[in-house]
Design an enzyme around this catalytic site. Structure first.
Site, PDB file in Angstrom:
ATOM      1  N   ASP A  71      13.419  10.806  -1.957  1.00 41.14           N
ATOM      2  CA  ASP A  71      13.548   9.427  -2.434  1.00 41.14           C
ATOM      3  C   ASP A  71      14.073   9.425  -3.866  1.00 41.14           C
ATOM      4  OD1 ASP A  71      12.925   6.496  -2.801  1.00 41.14           O
ATOM      5  OD2 ASP A  71      11.877   6.809  -0.914  1.00 41.14           O
ATOM      6  N   HIS A 129      11.164   2.932  -6.289  1.00 46.30           N
ATOM      7  CA  HIS A 129      11.174   3.074  -4.830  1.00 46.30           C
ATOM      8  C   HIS A 129      10.437   4.332  -4.369  1.00 46.30           C
ATOM      9  CE1 HIS A 129      12.932   3.561  -0.768  1.00 46.30           C
ATOM     10  NE2 HIS A 129      13.126   2.251  -0.800  1.00 46.30           N
ATOM     11  N   SER A 173      11.985   1.030   4.538  1.00 44.88           N
ATOM     12  CA  SER A 173      11.589   2.061   3.563  1.00 44.88           C
ATOM     13  C   SER A 173      10.086   2.108   3.396  1.00 44.88           C
ATOM     14  CB  SER A 173      12.229   1.766   2.199  1.00 44.88           C
ATOM     15  OG  SER A 173      13.553   2.208   2.155  1.00 44.88           O
TER      16      SER A 173
END
Length: 874
Positions: A140, A211, A541
């Site tokens: 990620d 994220h 996600s």
């Protein structure tokens, strides 16, 4: 004079060609694992460098061109090559394939409770030891190691099998790792080769966007009491596997994630010793032999590593699901029954439902009535509230209505605030429908669905001085139907392999609260000076790490299970009804298997599934043969040199032992047979009886109807016959769809219900005509969206980019495929003013066309980035 001009233009043309040929591009070169020249070198690195040495001048150092040397996820390397060098290497017999590097994009305090996990004894968390001893590798944007979610208090020691490192870098050193966050690496070479300018973020495993911190903590964050976002969603934050260890691999940067970096991370992670790989990223659906994630994950699967990937956020469009290899667990998104109401009370007394996480305590009152303004005139930029598009004299002190699309949701609020607006209503369009992804806005704001937005705009147009106020309702749980399919969640069937039902399952992915970096405000905007330990995000996600954590729990409880067994347990125990006992919804209709896969994850049941469908690596090879992949294509994916003719002769009637069943009737065929084999992982002396709900128009026969297991780990086989009651005519231009399910029920213990969804559809010849030319016939499994253009140039292909932006497209007729009441309608695009590109399309087969599409996307990235808001760049 004319000849001089001709000579000049010819020279200029040749110069341009030469410059183009000398331009360096990044390519992933896949080599034969037993190449003829490999034995001449003492290491893989030396062997890989030799290929570059052959193509460059003698005074150039080959290592200056090499980006990565791969040996675990794939045999090969990533390097910068010119077009001439590329052509030279393609002729080398040790080279299997050369693929251009591609850019992919990234795709709780409550969700664990919603899924039935709790710290009470006898619960699944205790059964699995909270995931202790399992290592989750997360690819990620990195991690914020100081987050309380990564505290290692009460964590067990680092597993002895761990071989990874804690890589130092900008604002990150080895002391940032601990018994929870046991490893961290970062990969930049692929990114820097394309974007050589300085990366405007931490050159280290440290997260700059939030994220990666969010997804890592969702998968395996430790319990953090009194977690909230400015008082919203208050509770104890926990990951799905709070006892598991986390290893972070930073492969995504400010503009996305390059395949060369992703492959390098997978290559290292396999050797590091991870048990689960979690990838909340992806791109277009592409053939498996051309999909770096599919190729790398096959090697990981062979090593016993479960690979969990996001399905993508291109829903509700059919055939948009990505990461669809059968050895990957492909995860779609679902909703929770937690809401953050922020209603709009209009001046005419009507009330519109909306949602928001704007921190109410930041203003004196949340019910001040303001004048409404919606700037929908000739300037569409004002309609979308783009930065600098709102005239201060028209919005000062008012509540501004902003349509979704083009720029980010929080960016719209910032634009309104900068222009002097006092509040904002985000209005969903027909393409967003009732999607309810909330934000921690910079000013009082709420998001309303499409139906509410129509009512709102009708009211605004009905009076000279429309008024409204926003009333914030905090956090409400248990009052709404859930789970439901998220609007944005990518749908099946698989574009490249419809014989496998994808996505596999859905999991919570809407308004998920998880850890957040301290260098960012909750909106992620540079001007947001607020700081929080947790924030909210939506997308597949977020769904992906939920299942990654659940896979870690199952691995901890059943250490000898294969990745296929773990996925089977997750699929066959998934819920197909919501918490009211009614079917899971997709919008206002019951969801199909192409939206939910096997259903919504149920970790408690997945830990004790009763029966499992196991698959060996060689079975996947047989499957690839059965669906028509060539020997060379299969070798690219599996590195296995096989003969499909021999395999299919020895395995007549082969069908992959997958936990779901896809039935395709085509070319007049009315009968199909599938064989399956289940292994008893429940109790000895168990008897299972079959329950079948047949797809409409199809007769289903199961033999035998009863399975009698005498011991644990015993395997038994059964066959399923599907007989269509209606013949599918050749050349028909319609397609029927139906679904059902097959469930094995334990006669002594009714809690064991091992359910397999059945999806049935037809596959036919499809006709299309472009630019008035001769009709072309292309034999396809599914052919969905084709070309789109921006003015006179071809700017993008639709796979992987939401169709909502067609409002900006000119000179193109465009429609998307629809699935309605069991019938699929094919619709087409006619490209005008670009005959050359049309002929290019028909000169290439479908898979080559996808390659061409990705190349075109490279050259038009700036245009696309201007059109597509950040949260929709998936």
């Amino acid at each position: 004079m004319e000849s001089k001009f001709q000579l000049f233009f010819l020279t200029l043309f040749l110069l341009i060609l030469n410059i183009h040929a000398q331009t360096l591009g990044t390519y992933i070169v896949q080599l034969h694992p037993h190449g003829t020249t490999k034995s001449l070198f003492t290491s893989n690195l030396e062997w890989h460098l030799s290929f570059i040495q052959q193509t460059i001048s003698s005074d150039e150092d080959p290592s200056s061109r090499l980006l990565y040397s791969y040996r675990s996820a794939m045999d090969g390397f990533a390097a910068q090559l010119t077009e001439y060098e590329l052509e030279y290497l393609q002729k080398n017999p040790d080279v299997i394939s050369i693929r251009p590097d591609r850019l992919l994009q990234i795709q709780t305090t409550y969700s664990y409770k919603f899924l039935g996990l709790n710290p009470a004894k006898q619960n699944g968390w205790y059964q699995s030891g909270f995931g202790r001893g399992t290592i989750i590798g997360v690819l990620d944007t990195g991690v914020w190691p100081e987050s309380p979610s990564f505290n290692d208090h009460d964590m067990p020691p680092v597993p002895k099998k761990w071989k990874g490192i804690c890589q130092t870098g900008q604002a990150f050193n080895s002391s940032n790792c601990n018994r929870k966050l046991i490893g961290a690496r970062y990969f930049t070479k692929g990114h820097l080769a394309i974007s050589p300018s300085r990366i405007p973020e931490y050159l280290s495993p440290r997260d700059s966007s939030g994220h990666g911190t969010h997804t890592s903590s969702t998968a395996g964050g430790v319990p953090v009491p009194m977690a909230s976002v400015f008082g919203y969603a208050n509770g104890v934050a926990r990951g799905m596997a709070p006892g598991a260890h986390i290893a972070v691999y930073k492969v995504c940067w400010f503009n996305g994630c390059y395949n060369s970096d992703i492959m390098a991370a997978m290559d290292v992670a396999i050797r590091d010793g991870v048990d689960v790989l979690s990838l909340s990223l992806g791109g277009f659906p592409v053939p498996l032999y051309d999909d770096s994630i599919a190729i790398g994950s096959f090697r990981a699967m062979e090593k016993g590593i479960s690979v969990i990937c996001a399905a993508g956020n291109n829903g509700p469009m059919a055939m948009s699901v990505a990461n669809d290899a059968p050895w990957i667990a492909t995860i779609g998104a679902s909703t929770l029954d937690r809401k953050f109401p922020a209603i709009v009370r209009m001046g005419n007394g009507q009330v519109l439902y909306g949602e928001s996480m704007y921190p109410v305590n930041r203003i004196a009152s949340n019910s001040k009535e303001l004048e409404l303004v919606y700037l929908s005139g000739g300037d569409s930029e004002s309609q979308f509230c783009l930065k600098g598009s709102l005239p201060k004299d028209k919005v000062q002190g008012k509540m501004v209505v902003c349509d979704r699309g083009v720029n980010g949701r929080s960016e719209k609020g910032q634009a309104v605030k900068e222009a002097g607006g006092a509040a904002m209503i985000l209005a969903n369009t027909e393409l967003n429908l009732e999607e309810d992804s909330v934000d921690v806005h910079l000013l009082p704001a709420t998001l309303v669905g499409f139906d509410e937005s129509v009512t709102l705009k009708t009211y605004i147009n009905s009076t000279t001085r429309p008024l409204a106020r926003i009333e914030f309702g905090g956090t409400v749980t248990g009052k709404s139907r859930a789970p439901a399919v998220a609007v944005f969640s990518a749908r099946g069937p698989s574009f490249t392999n419809p014989s496998i039902l994808k996505p596999d399952v859905i999991a919570p992915g809407v308004n998920i609260i998880a850890a957040w970096p301290q260098n960012l405000g909750p909106t992620g905007l540079p001007d947001d000076t607020r700081r929080v330990n947790f924030s909210v995000m939506s997308g597949t996600s977020m769904s992906c790490p939920h299942v990654s954590g659940i896979a870690a729990l199952i691995h901890s409880a059943h250490k000898k299970w294969s990745p296929a067994a773990i996925k089977s347990a997750i699929m066959t125990t998934a819920d197909v009804t919501d918490h009211t006992g009614r079917p899971i919804l997709d919008g206002d209709k019951p969801a199909t298997a192409f939206a939910t896969g096997a259903g919504n994850v149920n970790p408690q049941r997945a830990l004790n599934p009763g029966l499992i469908y196991d698959i060996k690596p060689d079975d996947y090879v047989n499957h690839l043969c059965s669906i028509g992949y060539t020997k060379s294509e299969i070798f690219s994916i599996t590195h296995k040199n096989i003969s499909c003719h021999t395999i299919m002769r020895m395995n007549r009637g082969f069908s992959l032992n997958y936990p779901s069943i896809s039935v395709i009737f085509k070319d007049g065929i009315r009968r199909k047979m599938f064989s399956r084999r289940v292994t008893n992982v429940g109790n000895p002396n168990s008897i299972y009886s079959v329950e079948v709900v047949a797809p409409q128009g199809v007769k289903v026969i199961v033999k035998p109807k009863k399975l009698i297991f005498k011991k644990i780990n015993q395997s038994l086989s059964y066959r399923v016959y599907f007989i269509s009651r209606k013949r599918v005519k050749k050349g028909s231009d319609t397609m029927n769809f139906a679904e059902g399910h097959l469930t094995w029920i334990n006669s002594q213990n009714g809690s064991y219900r091992v359910r397999s969804p059945i999806a049935m559809f037809a596959c036919l010849d499809v006709h299309a005509q472009f630019n008035g030319g001769e009709p072309q016939r292309l034999k396809v499994w599914w052919l969905s969206v084709t070309l789109r253009g921006l003015k006179d140039e071809l700017t993008e292909f639709n796979q992987g980019v939401n169709p909502r932006y067609t409002r900006r497209v000119e000179h193109v007729q465009y429609k998307r495929p629809t699935l309605d009441e069991g019938r699929i309608s094919f619709t087409w695009v006619e490209l005008k003013n670009d005959e050359n590109m049309t002929s290019m399309f028909w000169e290439h087969n479908m898979f080559q066309w996808i390659d061409m599409r990705v190349t075109l996307l490279r050259s038009t990235k700036d245009i696309i980035n201007n059109l597509i808001p950040p949260e929709d760049r998936h």
